[in-house]
Motif scaffolding. Sequence first.
Motif, PDB file in Angstrom:
ATOM      1  N   MET A 184      -9.596   7.416   7.673  1.00 51.94           N
ATOM      2  CA  MET A 184      -8.101   7.833   8.209  1.00 51.94           C
ATOM      3  C   MET A 184      -7.546   7.577   6.521  1.00 51.94           C
ATOM      4  O   MET A 184      -7.984   6.884   5.824  1.00 51.94           O
ATOM      5  CB  MET A 184      -7.641   7.131   9.116  1.00 51.94           C
ATOM      6  N   SER A 185      -6.212   7.994   6.624  1.00 51.57           N
ATOM      7  CA  SER A 185      -5.495   7.579   5.388  1.00 51.57           C
ATOM      8  C   SER A 185      -5.316   6.109   5.047  1.00 51.57           C
ATOM      9  O   SER A 185      -4.897   5.355   6.070  1.00 51.57           O
ATOM     10  CB  SER A 185      -4.131   8.042   5.514  1.00 51.57           C
ATOM     11  N   PRO A 186      -5.655   5.408   4.003  1.00 48.36           N
ATOM     12  CA  PRO A 186      -5.488   3.966   3.551  1.00 48.36           C
ATOM     13  C   PRO A 186      -3.998   3.728   3.252  1.00 48.36           C
ATOM     14  O   PRO A 186      -3.772   2.379   3.154  1.00 48.36           O
ATOM     15  CB  PRO A 186      -6.525   3.903   2.591  1.00 48.36           C
ATOM     16  N   THR A 187      -3.246   4.682   3.181  1.00 48.51           N
ATOM     17  CA  THR A 187      -1.785   4.247   2.752  1.00 48.51           C
ATOM     18  C   THR A 187      -0.836   4.562   3.866  1.00 48.51           C
ATOM     19  O   THR A 187       0.438   4.240   3.621  1.00 48.51           O
ATOM     20  CB  THR A 187      -1.429   5.007   1.456  1.00 48.51           C
ATOM     21  N   ASN A 188      -1.376   5.475   4.800  1.00 46.48           N
ATOM     22  CA  ASN A 188      -0.344   5.971   5.956  1.00 46.48           C
ATOM     23  C   ASN A 188      -0.814   5.744   7.210  1.00 46.48           C
ATOM     24  O   ASN A 188      -1.771   6.498   7.528  1.00 46.48           O
ATOM     25  CB  ASN A 188      -0.102   7.320   5.283  1.00 46.48           C
ATOM     26  N   PHE A 189      -0.533   4.766   7.706  1.00 43.06           N
ATOM     27  CA  PHE A 189      -1.116   4.466   9.175  1.00 43.06           C
ATOM     28  C   PHE A 189      -0.049   3.831  10.086  1.00 43.06           C
ATOM     29  O   PHE A 189       0.973   3.526   9.482  1.00 43.06           O
ATOM     30  CB  PHE A 189      -2.261   3.862   9.168  1.00 43.06           C
ATOM     31  N   ARG A 225       8.755   1.952   9.001  1.00 45.97           N
ATOM     32  CA  ARG A 225       9.776   2.082  10.220  1.00 45.97           C
ATOM     33  C   ARG A 225       9.133   2.049  11.594  1.00 45.97           C
ATOM     34  O   ARG A 225       8.226   2.926  11.891  1.00 45.97           O
ATOM     35  CB  ARG A 225      10.040   3.817  10.279  1.00 45.97           C
ATOM     36  N   GLY A 226       9.294   0.826  12.276  1.00 45.46           N
ATOM     37  CA  GLY A 226       8.468   0.534  13.510  1.00 45.46           C
ATOM     38  C   GLY A 226       7.149   0.236  12.870  1.00 45.46           C
ATOM     39  O   GLY A 226       6.981  -0.679  11.950  1.00 45.46           O
ATOM     40  N   ARG A 227       6.380   1.018  13.503  1.00 42.41           N
ATOM     41  CA  ARG A 227       4.764   0.545  13.500  1.00 42.41           C
ATOM     42  C   ARG A 227       4.254   1.508  12.427  1.00 42.41           C
ATOM     43  O   ARG A 227       3.074   1.232  11.812  1.00 42.41           O
ATOM     44  CB  ARG A 227       4.074   0.619  14.812  1.00 42.41           C
ATOM     45  N   GLU A 228       4.998   2.526  12.174  1.00 39.67           N
ATOM     46  CA  GLU A 228       4.618   3.229  10.884  1.00 39.67           C
ATOM     47  C   GLU A 228       4.822   2.722   9.666  1.00 39.67           C
ATOM     48  O   GLU A 228       5.884   2.176   9.077  1.00 39.67           O
ATOM     49  CB  GLU A 228       5.421   4.635  11.074  1.00 39.67           C
ATOM     50  N   VAL A 229       3.602   2.703   8.839  1.00 45.17           N
ATOM     51  CA  VAL A 229       3.771   1.999   7.713  1.00 45.17           C
ATOM     52  C   VAL A 229       3.262   2.883   6.593  1.00 45.17           C
ATOM     53  O   VAL A 229       2.074   3.761   6.835  1.00 45.17           O
ATOM     54  CB  VAL A 229       2.984   0.773   7.738  1.00 45.17           C
ATOM     55  N   GLU A 230       3.789   2.857   5.393  1.00 43.48           N
ATOM     56  CA  GLU A 230       3.187   3.659   4.252  1.00 43.48           C
ATOM     57  C   GLU A 230       3.192   2.683   3.225  1.00 43.48           C
ATOM     58  O   GLU A 230       4.144   1.921   2.823  1.00 43.48           O
ATOM     59  CB  GLU A 230       4.105   4.664   3.881  1.00 43.48           C
ATOM     60  N   LEU A 231       1.987   2.524   2.489  1.00 43.56           N
ATOM     61  CA  LEU A 231       1.740   1.801   1.277  1.00 43.56           C
ATOM     62  C   LEU A 231       2.115   2.312   0.231  1.00 43.56           C
ATOM     63  O   LEU A 231       1.329   3.166  -0.282  1.00 43.56           O
ATOM     64  CB  LEU A 231       0.382   1.136   1.237  1.00 43.56           C
ATOM     65  N   LEU A 232       3.066   1.972  -0.490  1.00 42.46           N
ATOM     66  CA  LEU A 232       3.654   2.809  -1.587  1.00 42.46           C
ATOM     67  C   LEU A 232       2.937   2.411  -2.769  1.00 42.46           C
ATOM     68  O   LEU A 232       2.746   3.113  -3.637  1.00 42.46           O
ATOM     69  CB  LEU A 232       5.129   2.817  -1.680  1.00 42.46           C
ATOM     70  N   ASP A 233       2.704   1.153  -3.134  1.00 44.56           N
ATOM     71  CA  ASP A 233       2.050   0.446  -4.299  1.00 44.56           C
ATOM     72  C   ASP A 233       1.202  -0.706  -3.763  1.00 44.56           C
ATOM     73  O   ASP A 233       1.496  -1.828  -3.861  1.00 44.56           O
ATOM     74  CB  ASP A 233       3.325  -0.111  -4.966  1.00 44.56           C
TER      75      ASP A 233
END
Lengths: 251, 251
Positions: A184-189, A225-233
């Motif tokens: 699964m995406s390591p930056t977007n979960f 946003r809530g439980r949605e997380v995106e690792l930008l850096d």
Amino acid sequence: MAQALKFRQAPSPLKASCHQCSLSNLCLPLAIQDNDLDSLEDIVQQGRIYNRGEHIFDQSTQFRSCFAVKSGSIKTSIITESGEEQVTGFFMPGELVGLDSMSGEAYACTAKALERTSVCEFPVEKLEELTGKLPDLQHHIYHLMSQEIQNGHQLAMLLSKNTAEERIASLLLSLSSRFQRRRMSPTNFSLPMARNDIANFLGLAVETVSRVFTRFQNQGIIRARGREVELLDVEALQLVTREFSRQGCQQ
Amino acid sequence: MAQALKFRQAPSPLKASCHQCSLSNLCLPLAIQDNDLDSLEDIVQQGRIYNRGEHIFDQSTQFRSCFAVKSGSIKTSIITESGEEQVTGFFMPGELVGLDSMSGEAYACTAKALERTSVCEFPVEKLEELTGKLPDLQHHIYHLMSQEIQNGHQLAMLLSKNTAEERIASLLLSLSSRFQRRRMSPTNFSLPMARNDIANFLGLAVETVSRVFTRFQNQGIIRARGREVELLDVEALQLVTREFSRQGCQQ
DNA sequence: CGTCCAAATTGATGCAAGTCAAATGCTACT
DNA sequence: AGTAGCATTTGACTTGCATCAATTTGGACG
């Protein structure tokens, strides 16, 4: 090949098919030869599906089985006499829950489904019997258990030496790499657990977790946003986890 | 029966005699039948004696053996890339060191003698082979490992929820009961470790440990002179460890 | 679609424990 | 016995995070 069998809606306990399982490279099957897989299938039971919040097992009830997460996720926690909760771990598909209970008659913790979750069940007596016959499986169980001991030590280090930001960065990176191993995406979960669980697990107050999330967001390191997380850096996050150590070095 | 062989002063590695060992009710022998004890003796090696500060094994070196403490005591710790140390445990006679390393090729931590210490050595390959043959021994190893996982969880709880006083009271009580199980005074013992180690293990600064010791002393709960400790009021100590929880209840 | 309750966020304040600094006590070693 | 080098203790000051309090958001459900 009896493919259709996978989809029948027969009543459980259903015999699980490790041969067919997509997690066989993460779960117990990874440890054993193909021709021994049958004997593992013989003892596995297809567990039922749990809705969010349902307990897979409860602390202090009779210890019967370990469980492998098939889909969804699980949180384990211990409860003190006074009702204090301490979250001891989060488990993702392919991971084995209940190893900390192999010492006694009773479960050492409570396992709760964080979302809709399905599991495979390994009754301990049968599992112990089988590990006596399959050295590779035995070795793998030792491996998993010692891994869990090491995780505990890492957590102790995190709790005793690191700041709130470092703890949270570590958790995010740990989740990231575990998602990645599951293709699964390591930056977007989406975080399976609530802020409360994160706080409890990391020895922080919920408010602190919230503040650190927004701080990271303002710094452009993550988007949440809530439980949605995106690792930008990701590199910045890794830097945060080492921040403390680097200062220690400079002294 | 070749009894005499047990007493010869041959050069080490010397075969240890579990039959004769006074720790057989604490150590691995407690798990297995008398007639299986021979097979355990076959794989045990009498380890050498270590002086204070000597390393039994080092993190990242090849993992070969687990060690049972015979006399003296051992501290284990992990070192981060940056040289930070985290003490992960203290081990007393009869306890098994190295279980956290059963996952891989290398030791996960460093083990150091806190005083003049002797050990028995269990080479892993032989140990794994033997646990495959002796279900009771296998079960006992599972037991010990899961116990250690649970210890980690307890420690995490201590670190994340308890005050300095509570942590130190817990440690003192833990040591007390472990001394007692070894037929030594539970109220009058000498700490095998330095204040520094206590502080590191409990996630505190040395100064804080020192202050709490003197505070306990002023309250008449303990008497401490250097490493010599006397527990004057065990109940009061137990009360301290539960202080936090009790407040939690009142809310 | 609105209502309700739990989860999450944001702000203000206090305190436990860390840090820095210095004195004193031990222990080992020659 | 004397000294060097740690370990321990004590004091003064600082700070990160908890706590308390008040909104805001969001999801479950009738």
